[in-house]
Every structure is written in C-alpha cells, then in structure tokens.
Write a protein that holds these residues in place. Structure first.
Motif, PDB file in Angstrom:
ATOM      1  N   LEU A 198       0.851  -1.177   0.000  1.00 50.86           N
ATOM      2  CA  LEU A 198       0.000   0.000   0.000  1.00 50.86           C
ATOM      3  C   LEU A 198       0.892   1.234   0.000  1.00 50.86           C
ATOM      4  CD1 LEU A 198      -3.077   0.448   0.214  1.00 50.86           C
ATOM      5  CD2 LEU A 198      -2.781   0.733   2.671  1.00 50.86           C
ATOM      6  N   ALA A 199       0.508   2.227  -0.812  1.00 49.93           N
ATOM      7  CA  ALA A 199       1.207   3.509  -0.797  1.00 49.93           C
ATOM      8  C   ALA A 199       0.208   4.557  -0.335  1.00 49.93           C
ATOM      9  CB  ALA A 199       1.726   3.848  -2.188  1.00 49.93           C
ATOM     10  N   ILE A 200       0.608   5.369   0.645  1.00 48.76           N
ATOM     11  CA  ILE A 200      -0.300   6.396   1.150  1.00 48.76           C
ATOM     12  C   ILE A 200       0.063   7.723   0.510  1.00 48.76           C
ATOM     13  CG2 ILE A 200      -1.293   7.462   3.198  1.00 48.76           C
ATOM     14  CD1 ILE A 200      -1.538   4.547   3.523  1.00 48.76           C
ATOM     15  N   LEU A 201      -0.908   8.294  -0.204  1.00 47.58           N
ATOM     16  CA  LEU A 201      -0.683   9.529  -0.941  1.00 47.58           C
ATOM     17  C   LEU A 201      -1.608  10.595  -0.364  1.00 47.58           C
ATOM     18  CD1 LEU A 201       0.813  10.555  -3.541  1.00 47.58           C
ATOM     19  CD2 LEU A 201      -1.256   9.981  -4.785  1.00 47.58           C
ATOM     20  N   LEU A 207       3.515   9.417   1.352  1.00 48.00           N
ATOM     21  CA  LEU A 207       3.904   9.462   2.752  1.00 48.00           C
ATOM     22  C   LEU A 207       4.516   8.163   3.242  1.00 48.00           C
ATOM     23  CD1 LEU A 207       0.935  11.434   4.331  1.00 48.00           C
ATOM     24  CD2 LEU A 207       3.144  12.290   3.574  1.00 48.00           C
ATOM     25  N   GLN A 208       4.046   7.047   2.724  1.00 47.62           N
ATOM     26  CA  GLN A 208       4.536   5.765   3.223  1.00 47.62           C
ATOM     27  C   GLN A 208       4.189   4.658   2.246  1.00 47.62           C
ATOM     28  OE1 GLN A 208       3.305   5.078   7.246  1.00 47.62           O
ATOM     29  NE2 GLN A 208       4.540   3.229   7.502  1.00 47.62           N
ATOM     30  N   VAL A 209       5.102   3.702   2.108  1.00 47.31           N
ATOM     31  CA  VAL A 209       4.844   2.534   1.268  1.00 47.31           C
ATOM     32  C   VAL A 209       5.187   1.296   2.068  1.00 47.31           C
ATOM     33  CG1 VAL A 209       5.322   1.380  -0.933  1.00 47.31           C
ATOM     34  CG2 VAL A 209       5.573   3.849  -0.756  1.00 47.31           C
ATOM     35  N   GLY A 210       4.350   0.292   2.001  1.00 45.00           N
ATOM     36  CA  GLY A 210       4.677  -0.942   2.704  1.00 45.00           C
ATOM     37  C   GLY A 210       3.509  -1.898   2.713  1.00 45.00           C
ATOM     38  N   GLU A 211       3.671  -3.021   3.416  1.00 47.51           N
ATOM     39  CA  GLU A 211       2.563  -3.963   3.553  1.00 47.51           C
ATOM     40  C   GLU A 211       1.471  -3.311   4.400  1.00 47.51           C
ATOM     41  OE1 GLU A 211       3.376  -7.912   4.836  1.00 47.51           O
ATOM     42  OE2 GLU A 211       5.192  -8.001   3.605  1.00 47.51           O
ATOM     43  N   VAL A 212       0.229  -3.679   4.148  1.00 48.37           N
ATOM     44  CA  VAL A 212      -0.885  -3.050   4.845  1.00 48.37           C
ATOM     45  C   VAL A 212      -0.711  -3.182   6.357  1.00 48.37           C
ATOM     46  CG1 VAL A 212      -3.381  -2.970   5.073  1.00 48.37           C
ATOM     47  CG2 VAL A 212      -2.366  -3.625   2.887  1.00 48.37           C
TER      48      VAL A 212
END
Lengths: 332, 267
Positions: A198-201, A207-212
């Motif tokens: 998941l990437a938080i935009l 803002l952040q990328v990673g596993e949920v």
C-alpha cells in the motif's frame, strides 16, 4: 515490472510519486479525494504528461529517460479500468470483450470463465447491472496481452459482497498473468483484499509505502494514521512537557482486564452495528469510538488502548519515552 | 383502491382526449401545405409538364448540384465539426461562431456577398477564370451557392453529434490500442451516426431547395427552385405546381433513408 518516478503539475497542485511494482504483484495507492491518485494513473497511462520523471513498464521506457518522445497511450500495452465501466453501448458484451485489435481469443475465453460472464455474451451493456458491467470491463482489458494493469477506483459503487469477490478474482488473475497492477482508491475496504503493498498519498506527497499490516503497525506520519481511520487525541510527555498527539484505531480499543494503556472514559452512547456494539466514549471534551461484543452500561469505564501511536509536533511517528505509557498524559 | 382508481379515471380520460385533439390540430396545420399540393395538382398537368424534355433538365440539375455540394460539405465540414466538438480554445470558438453566422445569414445576403467575393471582377473570380471556371451563372456557381446554404446545417449538426459521444469511451478505445482512425471508425462514427445522418438529411433538403443565394449568383442553369420561380412569373401558379411536387419528392428520399438508418442505429 512497473517503475515510475514522476512529478506532475496541475495548476497549483503538484504530485510527486516514485514506486516500483514487480510482475504479479499489486500496489494500492490510497489517499483522500484530491490527493493525486487519478493524476498518477493518467501519467502512467500516457493520458497526462508529467513535468519530469520516468515511466518504464516491462523494461520498456514509456516516458523520460531513453524515450525521446513519450510513447502514446495506445502503444503502451497498458490496461485501464476506471470507476465507470465505459463499455461501448453499440456493441454486445462479446463484441466489447473482443473489441481490441490485439485481443487474444483463448485468453478472453479463459477470463470470461474466471469472471463468470458465460451467459452474458449476447447482452447489450445497457441491460447489465453495475457489477456485471465492471466485470466485462475487466475482461475486455485483460483479454489483450498487456504489460501493466491500472485501476482507478475500480470497485467504488459496487455492493460490498461483490467488491470482495471481484477484488479476489482480480488479484488472482494479476498473479496468474504475472503483470504488475497499480490500483488507486479512497476507501481502504476497496484495497485491502486486492493489494500486496500500500502507498499512502496525501496532498500529492507519497507518505509511506509498505505492507498493509506494517503501515497499521507503524504509520510514519500523522496523516497516514488519520487516513487509516485512527482517532487523534492531544497528549503530553509528563516528564518534559513535550506536546504529542496520540492516535488510536477504533478496533484497537478494548475493555476489561488486559494489556495496553488505560484511559478512564465515560460511555455516552451505544448502538448495534454490523454484529457488534459501537460505543461513543467521552474523555474530557473529546470523544472516541470503540467496539465491543457486548454493550457496556452508560457511565464510567476504563478503555484499554492496545496499540496507540505517538506523533511529534511535526507529525512524525515518535518513540515511546523510557517511562512507557505511564509517562504519557492524554489531555482531556 | 379500485373505487379510488375509477373515480380518478374520467378527468384523466378527458385530459388525454384534449391532448389528442391538440395533436390532431397541430398535425393538420403542419401537413396542410402538403395536402393542398396533392389536392390542387392534376395528373394530366403533371404528365404534360414532365413529357417535355426541357422540364426534366431542372430536376437533373438539382439532383447533380445537390449531390456535389453535399459531397463538398461532408469532405470539408466533417473536419470542422470534429474540431469544434473536440478542441476547446479560441480557434474552435471562432470557427463555431463563423459557421453560426453563415447559418443565420439570410440566403439572399449570402448570394450578394458571393458576387462580391467570387464574381468575375474579383481576384478569386480572375483565378477561376484562368481555369475556365466561373462562379456566376454556371453549374459550378450553383454548387457553390448550395454549399453556403447547406453547409452550416451539416457542420453544426455533426459537431453536436460528435460532442454527444462519451469521451470515456474514446479513452478506453485508445487504451485498448486503437489508433485515432480506428477509434473514429469503430466508436465515434457508430455512436454519432444518428446525429450525423439527421444533419446530412437537413443539409440535403437545404441544398436541393436552395433559392436565395442561387437566384443571385446562379440564375442559370435552372434547378428546380428557380424553375418554380420562373414558371410562376411567366405562366402562373398552376404551371409551377408540378415542379413544386418534384422538388418535394427529390428533397424527401435522403431524409427518409437517413431517418430509417438513424432509427435502426438508435434501436
């Protein structure tokens, strides 16, 4: 493999995004409306021209870098499904599925089965339900041997049951075909079943990328916590007086004995919601939402915050001070 | 439930009877001239008129000139219509306004202005003269006048038809690998077809019936409208009627075919 690193500009709005998605895996881009999700999808598809950066799919440079001229969208070998199915109304379901000059018959037959469209072939788009139309849209796009699948709010507006089913099917097909998939949505429920990472935009910034699960466990920014549905309370480090903010997800509040940070609250309201009880809790002038299997009586109670997060005044995830949760004061 | 329903029925029935009457009156007014024409014309006069070879010429002139002008309008006007519907910006708006102005200009005025634009004493007229063409009182002039009278109907109609095609469908066709021309053939044309057929039918009727501009720049050779005018002046109402019927019959088939096509496309 999708490799994207772009800067896009739309009026005052600027989007900066960089990520890579390996074949067979799905990256979800999650953010509120206006965060730049659609701009990103269009930039990768070639429907919007970034100010700078590079887009490469399956080792082919589509924008920037060694691509002197951007590859036009119809030569990108990218499938796009948006919220609206956009089926051709003058063609039957079958004709829609085989519309593309590059559509592969055997592949289409297999997909029709996977998405359960066997009986709809002769129907017109106007006679389909929303869910059926969206399934046809998926098959039409996947029937072409594409190098990347782009999805922009593909399940928004469908009923919850169908969403889950369709999300699972899409995820399986993406793995089977070993193509990368980029999916944008502003609701987590739409993404959770579909994505690997998941990437938080927010506001055009990644803002952040990673596993949920990893993002839930450690949201790096206070905006990430907010967008995941966490509730914010002002707090203070007792020893130093440093101002902090505490974030807690409604699902991470428990009652009764156990671990976690104890918070004396007042139960202000209870209602039955989706098989359990939603409680409105008061803490000084603040209010919180929490769930429990049994309704609590109105009045005083002790809530346990099982996995709270602390953020410093700049909005970054802060470490718990040496004194542990006892050293934190939640401000009423 | 039923008691309530039957009590409500009479006023509804009265209302529907009234609306039926209204429709009948409007329809009668609308088709009145057509009925009159058929009633007033005698079969003998019709046979007498069209057994003269000189009477068939205006019919052929009208058919040929309208067909040529329509061809010119489609070839030139489709690109204009596409531009108007697909690109914003000043250029498109100027084109649209200009076409609209052509539509609003009285045909007689168009004819006058054409004389000043392409008449034998103008630069354009001189250039045409070099290739032995004249844009006054020739078949070519007739075609030019008809283009000016019919063109705007087609361009604005086709632009509206193109605009009605959902852009999301074009985007999807592009993402599915379509070139601009395949997308146009397989998505835009089928979906805009109904509107384009209608505007084509209107343009045909305008071209066949063109009179105002024609009488000024192309008095010769006679097409049907001018023949009606001349017969009326020289030998009275009755002798003009057979040509009037011919004009209507010539103007109708294309609109009717287009109507049929669009009904099928729409259904």
């Amino acid at each position: 493999m999708l490799e994207v690193d772009v800067t896009c500009s739309r009026g005052d709005f600027t989007l900066e995004f960089a990520a890579s998605v390996p074949g067979g895996s799905t990256l979800g881009v999650f953010g509120p409306s206006g965060s730049g999700k659609t701009t990103l999808i269009e930039a990768v598809a070639g429907l919007f021209t970034p100010v700078a950066g590079t887009v490469a799919v399956a080792g082919r440079q589509l924008f920037g870098g060694s691509a002197a001229v951007p590859v036009p969208p119809n030569h990108r070998r990218i499938g796009l499904v948006r919220q609206r199915a956009a089926l051709f109304p003058h063609l039957t379901v079958d004709e829609n599925i085989h519309y593309a000059a590059g559509a592969d018959r055997a592949r289409a037959r297999h997909l029709v089965e996977r998405f359960g469209l066997e009986r709809l072939g002769a129907r017109r788009p106007s006679s389909l339900s929303g869910g059926e139309a969206q399934r046809v849209a998926f098959v039409r796009v996947l029937a072409v041997p594409i190098d990347l699948l782009l999805l922009d709010e593909p399940l928004t507006g469908l009923d919850v049951e169908l969403r889950g089913e369709l999300a699972t099917t899409v995820r399986e097909v993406v793995r089977e075909l070993e193509i990368p998939c980029l999916v944008a949505a502003h609701e987590l429920t739409e993404l959770e079943r579909m994505v690997d990472t998941l990437a938080i935009l927010v506001g055009g910034r990644l803002l952040q990328v990673g596993e949920v699960s990893g993002i839930y466990a450690a949201p790096q920014r206070v905006e990430v916590a907010e967008n995941l549905g966490m509730q914010l309370l002002p707090a203070r480090e007792s020893a130093t007086g440093r101002e902090l903010r505490l974030a807690i997800h409604p699902e991470a509040i428990r009652f009764g004995a156990g671990s976690g940070m104890a918070l004396p609250v007042t139960v202000e309201g209870v209602r039955f919601l989706r098989g359990r009880y939603e409680h409105r809790l008061g803490y000084g002038g603040r209010s919180l939402v929490a769930y429990a299997g049994e309704p609590l009586p109105a009045g005083e109670a002790v809530a346990r915050l099982v996995t709270p997060h602390l953020f410093d005044p700049d909005g970054w995830l802060a470490k718990l001070p040496p004194g542990g949760w006892q050293a934190i004061e939640v401000l009423p | 439930m039923t008691a309530l329903g039957s009590r409500r029925l009479p006023p509804a029935r009265a209302a529907s009877a009234l609306s039926l009457l209204w429709l009948a009156v409007t329809f009668a007014i609308a088709v009145g001239p057509l009925v009159t024409l058929v009633a007033k014309i005698s079969p003998a006069a019709l046979v007498a008129t069209f057994s003269q070879p000189s009477a068939v010429t205006p019919l052929l002139v009208s058919l040929a000139s309208a067909a040529l002008s329509l061809l010119a309008v489609v070839v030139g006007g489709t690109a204009l219509a596409w531009r108007i519907s697909r690109r914003g910006g000043t250029v498109s708006r100027v084109i649209e306004l200009a076409v609209m102005a052509m539509l609003l200009m009285p045909p007689l005025v168009i004819g006058l202005l054409l004389i000043f634009m392409v008449g034998p004493l103008t630069p354009i007229g001189a250039v045409l003269g070099r290739v032995h063409l004249s844009a006054t009182n020739t078949f070519f002039a007739l075609v030019v006048a008809e283009v000016y009278e019919a063109g705007p109907y087609y361009v604005l109609g086709a632009a509206a038809a193109f605009s009605s095609v959902d852009r999301a469908l074009e985007e999807q066709a592009t993402m599915l690998g379509d070139s601009a021309s395949r997308r146009f053939r397989r998505v835009v044309l089928p979906l805009a077809g109904k509107g384009i057929a209608t505007s084509l039918a209107m343009a045909w009727a305008r071209a066949v019936g063109a009179f105002g501009a024609v009488i000024i720049v192309a008095y010769h050779p006679y097409g049907l409208p001018l023949q009606i005018w001349v017969s009326l002046n020289e030998s009275g109402l009755q002798s003009a009627l057979p040509f009037a019927l011919a004009l209507i019959l010539v103007a109708l088939p294309v609109p009717l075919i287009m109507f049929g096509v669009s009904r099928r496309a729409g259904g």
